[in-house]
Design an enzyme around this catalytic site. Sequence first.
Site, PDB file in Angstrom:
ATOM      1  N   ASP A   1      -2.243  10.920  -2.514  1.00  0.00           N
ATOM      2  CA  ASP A   1      -2.011   9.931  -3.341  1.00  0.00           C
ATOM      3  C   ASP A   1      -2.694  10.371  -4.800  1.00  0.00           C
ATOM      4  OD1 ASP A   1      -3.021   8.951  -0.252  1.00  0.00           O
ATOM      5  OD2 ASP A   1      -2.564   6.498  -1.754  1.00  0.00           O
TER       6      ASP A   1
ATOM      7  N   GLN B   1      -2.869   2.640   9.653  1.00  0.00           N
ATOM      8  CA  GLN B   1      -1.330   2.916   9.164  1.00  0.00           C
ATOM      9  C   GLN B   1      -0.161   3.285  10.515  1.00  0.00           C
ATOM     10  OE1 GLN B   1      -4.022   3.778   7.531  1.00  0.00           O
ATOM     11  NE2 GLN B   1      -4.278   2.667   5.375  1.00  0.00           N
TER      12      GLN B   1
ATOM     13  N   ARG C   1      -7.566  -0.421  -7.368  1.00  0.00           N
ATOM     14  CA  ARG C   1      -8.069   0.628  -6.194  1.00  0.00           C
ATOM     15  C   ARG C   1      -7.326   1.318  -7.412  1.00  0.00           C
ATOM     16  NH1 ARG C   1      -4.596   1.725  -0.439  1.00  0.00           N
ATOM     17  NH2 ARG C   1      -6.095   2.059   0.317  1.00  0.00           N
TER      18      ARG C   1
ATOM     19  N   ARG D   1       1.287  -0.871  -0.105  1.00  0.00           N
ATOM     20  CA  ARG D   1       0.143  -0.089  -0.297  1.00  0.00           C
ATOM     21  C   ARG D   1       0.540   0.493  -0.292  1.00  0.00           C
ATOM     22  NH1 ARG D   1       1.845   1.954   4.017  1.00  0.00           N
ATOM     23  NH2 ARG D   1       0.633   3.749   3.473  1.00  0.00           N
ATOM     24  N   GLY D   2       0.031   2.625   0.187  1.00  0.00           N
ATOM     25  CA  GLY D   2       1.254   3.648  -0.229  1.00  0.00           C
ATOM     26  C   GLY D   2       1.174   4.009  -2.164  1.00  0.00           C
TER      27      GLY D   2
ATOM     28  N   ASN E   1      -5.599  12.671   0.088  1.00  0.00           N
ATOM     29  CA  ASN E   1      -4.710  11.516   0.902  1.00  0.00           C
ATOM     30  C   ASN E   1      -5.697  10.652   1.712  1.00  0.00           C
ATOM     31  OD1 ASN E   1      -1.779  11.043   1.846  1.00  0.00           O
ATOM     32  ND2 ASN E   1      -1.993  12.593   3.424  1.00  0.00           N
ATOM     33  N   LYS E   2      -4.838  10.075   3.011  1.00  0.00           N
ATOM     34  CA  LYS E   2      -5.230   9.562   3.578  1.00  0.00           C
ATOM     35  C   LYS E   2      -6.468  10.140   3.911  1.00  0.00           C
ATOM     36  CE  LYS E   2      -4.992   6.008   4.228  1.00  0.00           C
ATOM     37  NZ  LYS E   2      -6.416   4.871   3.968  1.00  0.00           N
TER      38      LYS E   2
HETATM   39  O1  MRU Z   1      -4.343   3.118   1.275  1.00  0.00           O
HETATM   40  P1  MRU Z   1      -2.874   3.667   2.032  1.00  0.00           P
HETATM   41  O2  MRU Z   1      -2.303   2.886   3.587  1.00  0.00           O
HETATM   42  O3  MRU Z   1      -3.236   2.475   0.395  1.00  0.00           O
HETATM   43  O4  MRU Z   1      -2.706   4.761   2.267  1.00  0.00           O
HETATM   44  C1  MRU Z   1      -1.914   5.900   1.983  1.00  0.00           C
HETATM   45  C2  MRU Z   1      -1.323   7.289   1.957  1.00  0.00           C
HETATM   46  O5  MRU Z   1      -2.392   7.692   1.793  1.00  0.00           O
HETATM   47  C3  MRU Z   1      -0.200   7.360   1.772  1.00  0.00           C
HETATM   48  O6  MRU Z   1      -0.473   8.830   2.895  1.00  0.00           O
HETATM   49  C4  MRU Z   1      -0.089   7.993   0.982  1.00  0.00           C
HETATM   50  O7  MRU Z   1       0.082   7.126  -0.008  1.00  0.00           O
HETATM   51  C5  MRU Z   1       1.128   8.893   0.331  1.00  0.00           C
HETATM   52  S1  MRU Z   1       2.495   7.426   0.753  1.00  0.00           S
HETATM   53  C6  MRU Z   1       4.066   8.195   0.070  1.00  0.00           C
END
Ligand code: MRU
Length: 350
Positions: free
Chosen positions: A242, A201, A94, A51-52, A252-253
Amino acid sequence: MSFTASTFQSVEWTGDDIRIIDQTFLPQKEVIISLTSVGQVWDAIKKLKVRGAPAIGIAGAYGLYLGVRDLHEGVFGTFYKECERVADYLNSSRPTAVNLSWALKRILGIIYSQKEKPISELKKLALQTAINIHEEDRRLCKAIGENGAERVPPNARILTHCNTGSLATGQYGTAFSVILHAHKQKKIKNVWVDETRPLLQGARLTTWELQKEEIPFTLNIDSAAAFLMQKGEVDLVITGADRITRNGDTANKIGTYSLAVLANAHDIPFYIAAPYSTIDMHLENGSDIEIEQREEDEITHFGSKRTAPKHISAYNPAFDITPNRLISAIITEKGVIEPDYREKFEKLFG
Ligand code: MRU
């Protein structure tokens, strides 16, 4: 794969399969799994084993190669259609992080541009492009860290959200890389780590990475951020992204937008750190971004234990959108970009 420092690589191409550290087991167990088929890569991305944003772009790129390496080497048209079908399938895992579709499109574009070559060569080219994307991300993340560290004052107390480290990227991370580089310059007093509901996370992954690098940190519940800022305990906020649109609006998250509002209310700088592969110049603004909705049981349950009554409705968006006006600057491999983002993005990434 070795995880003694936070600068490990969470995705590896062995020459035959993809190895990842399965992030769903962290921090309790460091489990390496092998992905040998495109279906397994789709599943690993969907279930957040990898993920990320940059990391899913890298895994998706190798996944595309896995999906095409055994294809019949007949005519180009048929081969390319199959490549597109595999890419569409991977991309359906995703929707929000643009790095996935960006990586897949980059490989398709390169295959198409060399269509006169034998298909066996095109397959090699797909793999080489995936390797290039991976190596490039490491370089970009290092540069992001170096550029961003300049914005970190001495004795800094930084608040961050979700996980943006080596786990989430090719290596080093984005926001995490800034923290890492500032730490090397002995500028970090404390990192406040939002636990990052509902999948934790921050609590599970960012703490694990910070601990490995011996960077001082304190875990806090997401809703403590306002109180910490009110007490003057936060000097700056930095998160990853993201997808960033042309005008600088940033997905972003979930919870990132609340942090940006809070940071602005308390006059604290709010930074986003991301490589160019996260900037989507095709989208005008944040309202164009598709936000992934995840299963209700991620919030009706805590782990496997049900915490909410049965037969209720629950709302579980995985990301939110921070409007550009709340972002002090966007830290990229090309430097720290201040508003007006549209104009500067066009110059730098257009
Ligand atoms: O749902 P996730 O854990 O994939 O979400 C990740 C994030 O929101 C990170 O902040 C983003 O991908 C940047 S990672 C370098």
